[in-house]
Design a protein around this motif. Sequence first.
Motif, PDB file in Angstrom:
ATOM      1  N   LEU A 186      -7.643  -4.226   0.500  1.00  0.00           N
ATOM      2  CA  LEU A 186      -7.561  -3.511   0.521  1.00  0.00           C
ATOM      3  C   LEU A 186      -6.915  -1.866   2.306  1.00  0.00           C
ATOM      4  O   LEU A 186      -8.323  -2.043   2.929  1.00  0.00           O
ATOM      5  CB  LEU A 186      -7.648  -2.334  -0.102  1.00  0.00           C
ATOM      6  CG  LEU A 186      -7.454  -2.972  -1.256  1.00  0.00           C
ATOM      7  CD1 LEU A 186      -8.240  -1.795  -2.859  1.00  0.00           C
ATOM      8  CD2 LEU A 186      -6.080  -3.270  -2.043  1.00  0.00           C
ATOM      9  N   GLN A 222       0.309  -1.555   5.894  1.00  0.00           N
ATOM     10  CA  GLN A 222       0.399  -2.253   5.262  1.00  0.00           C
ATOM     11  C   GLN A 222      -0.338  -3.537   5.635  1.00  0.00           C
ATOM     12  O   GLN A 222      -1.292  -4.052   6.371  1.00  0.00           O
ATOM     13  CB  GLN A 222       2.512  -2.854   5.118  1.00  0.00           C
ATOM     14  CG  GLN A 222       3.145  -1.788   4.838  1.00  0.00           C
ATOM     15  CD  GLN A 222       2.625  -1.408   3.653  1.00  0.00           C
ATOM     16  OE1 GLN A 222       2.130  -2.687   2.703  1.00  0.00           O
ATOM     17  NE2 GLN A 222       2.813   0.172   3.149  1.00  0.00           N
ATOM     18  N   ASN A 264       0.920  -1.113   0.121  1.00  0.00           N
ATOM     19  CA  ASN A 264       0.089  -0.351  -0.069  1.00  0.00           C
ATOM     20  C   ASN A 264       0.904   1.265  -0.173  1.00  0.00           C
ATOM     21  O   ASN A 264       1.453   1.250   0.995  1.00  0.00           O
ATOM     22  CB  ASN A 264      -0.516   0.672   0.885  1.00  0.00           C
ATOM     23  CG  ASN A 264      -1.178   0.952   1.127  1.00  0.00           C
ATOM     24  OD1 ASN A 264      -1.558   2.087   0.355  1.00  0.00           O
ATOM     25  ND2 ASN A 264      -2.662   1.743   2.791  1.00  0.00           N
ATOM     26  N   MET A 301     -10.934  -0.041   0.135  1.00  0.00           N
ATOM     27  CA  MET A 301     -10.416   0.517   0.994  1.00  0.00           C
ATOM     28  C   MET A 301     -11.835  -0.345   2.521  1.00  0.00           C
ATOM     29  O   MET A 301     -11.485  -0.756   3.579  1.00  0.00           O
ATOM     30  CB  MET A 301     -10.081   1.964   2.096  1.00  0.00           C
ATOM     31  CG  MET A 301      -8.656   1.931   1.617  1.00  0.00           C
ATOM     32  SD  MET A 301      -8.596   3.806   2.021  1.00  0.00           S
ATOM     33  CE  MET A 301      -7.370   4.290   0.433  1.00  0.00           C
ATOM     34  N   TYR A 329      -2.043   0.288  -4.985  1.00  0.00           N
ATOM     35  CA  TYR A 329      -1.616  -1.104  -3.946  1.00  0.00           C
ATOM     36  C   TYR A 329      -0.857  -2.092  -5.202  1.00  0.00           C
ATOM     37  O   TYR A 329      -1.401  -2.506  -6.602  1.00  0.00           O
ATOM     38  CB  TYR A 329      -2.888  -1.816  -4.131  1.00  0.00           C
ATOM     39  CG  TYR A 329      -3.769  -1.103  -3.279  1.00  0.00           C
ATOM     40  CD1 TYR A 329      -3.246  -1.505  -1.892  1.00  0.00           C
ATOM     41  CD2 TYR A 329      -4.344   0.646  -3.236  1.00  0.00           C
ATOM     42  CE1 TYR A 329      -4.088  -0.430  -0.184  1.00  0.00           C
ATOM     43  CE2 TYR A 329      -4.683   0.892  -2.222  1.00  0.00           C
ATOM     44  CZ  TYR A 329      -4.319   0.410  -0.552  1.00  0.00           C
ATOM     45  OH  TYR A 329      -4.841   1.263   0.245  1.00  0.00           O
ATOM     46  N   SER A 337      -2.100  -5.200   2.998  1.00  0.00           N
ATOM     47  CA  SER A 337      -3.227  -5.933   1.996  1.00  0.00           C
ATOM     48  C   SER A 337      -3.136  -7.171   1.259  1.00  0.00           C
ATOM     49  O   SER A 337      -1.589  -7.268   1.659  1.00  0.00           O
ATOM     50  CB  SER A 337      -3.156  -4.631   1.120  1.00  0.00           C
ATOM     51  OG  SER A 337      -3.331  -3.047   1.469  1.00  0.00           O
ATOM     52  N   ASP A 342      -2.038   4.562   0.546  1.00  0.00           N
ATOM     53  CA  ASP A 342      -3.342   4.670  -0.318  1.00  0.00           C
ATOM     54  C   ASP A 342      -3.742   5.712  -1.370  1.00  0.00           C
ATOM     55  O   ASP A 342      -5.738   5.059  -1.693  1.00  0.00           O
ATOM     56  CB  ASP A 342      -4.578   5.034   0.916  1.00  0.00           C
ATOM     57  CG  ASP A 342      -4.390   4.864   2.617  1.00  0.00           C
ATOM     58  OD1 ASP A 342      -3.578   3.782   2.448  1.00  0.00           O
ATOM     59  OD2 ASP A 342      -4.904   5.794   3.088  1.00  0.00           O
ATOM     60  N   ASP A 347     -10.297   3.275  -5.259  1.00  0.00           N
ATOM     61  CA  ASP A 347      -9.534   2.730  -4.126  1.00  0.00           C
ATOM     62  C   ASP A 347     -10.421   3.620  -2.670  1.00  0.00           C
ATOM     63  O   ASP A 347     -10.301   2.358  -2.145  1.00  0.00           O
ATOM     64  CB  ASP A 347      -7.706   2.659  -3.918  1.00  0.00           C
ATOM     65  CG  ASP A 347      -7.413   1.882  -5.046  1.00  0.00           C
ATOM     66  OD1 ASP A 347      -7.688   1.365  -5.824  1.00  0.00           O
ATOM     67  OD2 ASP A 347      -6.400   2.472  -5.254  1.00  0.00           O
TER      68      ASP A 347
END
Length: 401
Positions: free
Chosen positions: A211, A217, A63, A382, A69, A219, A66, A378
Motif C-alpha cells: 500500500l 499510486q 489509492n 502503508m 485501496y 499500490s 491513503d 491502512d
Amino acid sequence: MKCLVIVLVCAVLAEGIHRIPLVKHKSIRERMMEKGERLPYQDPALKYFPSEFAGSATMYINNYADTTYYGAITIGTPPQSFQVLFDTGSANLWVDSVLCNTQACSEQPHKVQPQQSSTYSANGQTFYLPYGAGSLSGVFGYDTVNVGGIVINNQEIGLSTNEPGQNFVVAQFDGILGLSYPSISAGQETPVMDNMMSQNLLQANIFAFYLTSDGQQGSELSFGGVDNTKYQGQIYWTPVTSQTYWQIGIQGFQINGQETGWCGQGCQAIVDTGTSMLTAPTQIMGTLMQSIGAQQDQYGQYTVNCNQINSLPTLTFTINGQVSYHVSVVHLCLSACVCIALNMRVLLSIQNNQVCSVGITPTYLPSQNGQPLWILGDVFLMQYYSVYDRTGNQVGFATAA
C-alpha cells in the motif's frame, strides 16, 4: 495506454506507388472505457512466459487519499467491470446491482446486470452485511469472476438490493471483495480466496498487499506469490490466533520506547485493509491520547495543536514476542485544509483554529478470548508489506520498499 496501429501498404501499379494514409484506431481498452467498462490490469509479459507465471497474479490497485485501496475485477460473460475495495476484514464479495434503487446505487454508473451474463445463475438466498461504516442487504448468485487475470468459475456474488444511508453514496468503489476466513462469511458463502484454492488456481495459497502512502499510486495486490521488489529485508511471520479475521497476537506496546504494560497479559490485533485508521482498545484510549498530548473537545473528539505534531511520540508494537514494529511521526500538509500527522500515520484534520483531530478511534469490543483488541488498518500497512498465508495460517510483515 494508447495503441497506435499503423498500416503501411505499398502497391506497385502502372501509374506509380500509391500511399495509404495512416489511420489511428482505438484500442480495446479505450472502446470499453467509452462504454463505462474497465478491465483489471494484466501483465503483458504473460503471453511470453505463460507457464512461469501460471498460478500467480499481481494487479495494480488504486489509492484514494491513503484511506481506500480498490481495484478492477470483472464479473460475468461477457465481462462487466467493477472497482472493488479489497478487504481483509470481511469475507463476502458483493457489488452494486440493477436490483437496488436506493441513492447509493442510483448514483453509481457501474451496476451488475445479471440478466446480461450467460454464466450467471441465481442462488435465491438473501443476505445482510454490516460494516464499521454502513450496511447493505441483497441476494446471492453465482457467476464467473476475473481477479487480476485469475478466472474463478461459479463464484458466489452478492447483488445489492438496498444500500441505506450515505456511506456508499460517497464511496469510490462499486463493491467489496472480502479476503478473510470463510467462518465469518454471510450466508456461509465461499470467499474468492477459498475458491481460488479449491479450483487450484494458485501456486501458493497466499496473497500480499503493498500500500502506497502520501496519495501516491502504485499500490499492488498479489495472489499466489509475493513481489520481492516491494519490501526490504526479510518477512517475519506470526500465527493467526483466530481463523475468522486475520487476527494476530501482540505482546507489547511502547510509547517512545517505554513499555506501557497495556499488553503485558496479551493483546489481539486484526490486520484490516478495509479500515483506514488505527483502532485502540477503549480502556487505554484516554491514557494514549494523554501521552500524545491530545485534548477532548465538546464533541468527544481528541485534538492536538497542529504546530506541535512533529513532537508526537513514536508508537511501537511487539508482535510474535520479538519483532518490534516502529511507527515514527512525520508531518505532511497536503493542502490548506488537510493535514496528516503520521503516528501510525495517524490522520489529523485541521480545523479553522489550527487544531487537528486525531484519527485514532476506540473499539469497545474485546477479542474472542477477552484480550484487548486493536485494529491495524491502512495507516500501519502503508509502512509494512503484508502477506497472508492460508496454508500456514500466518501473517507476514516486512518493511515496505
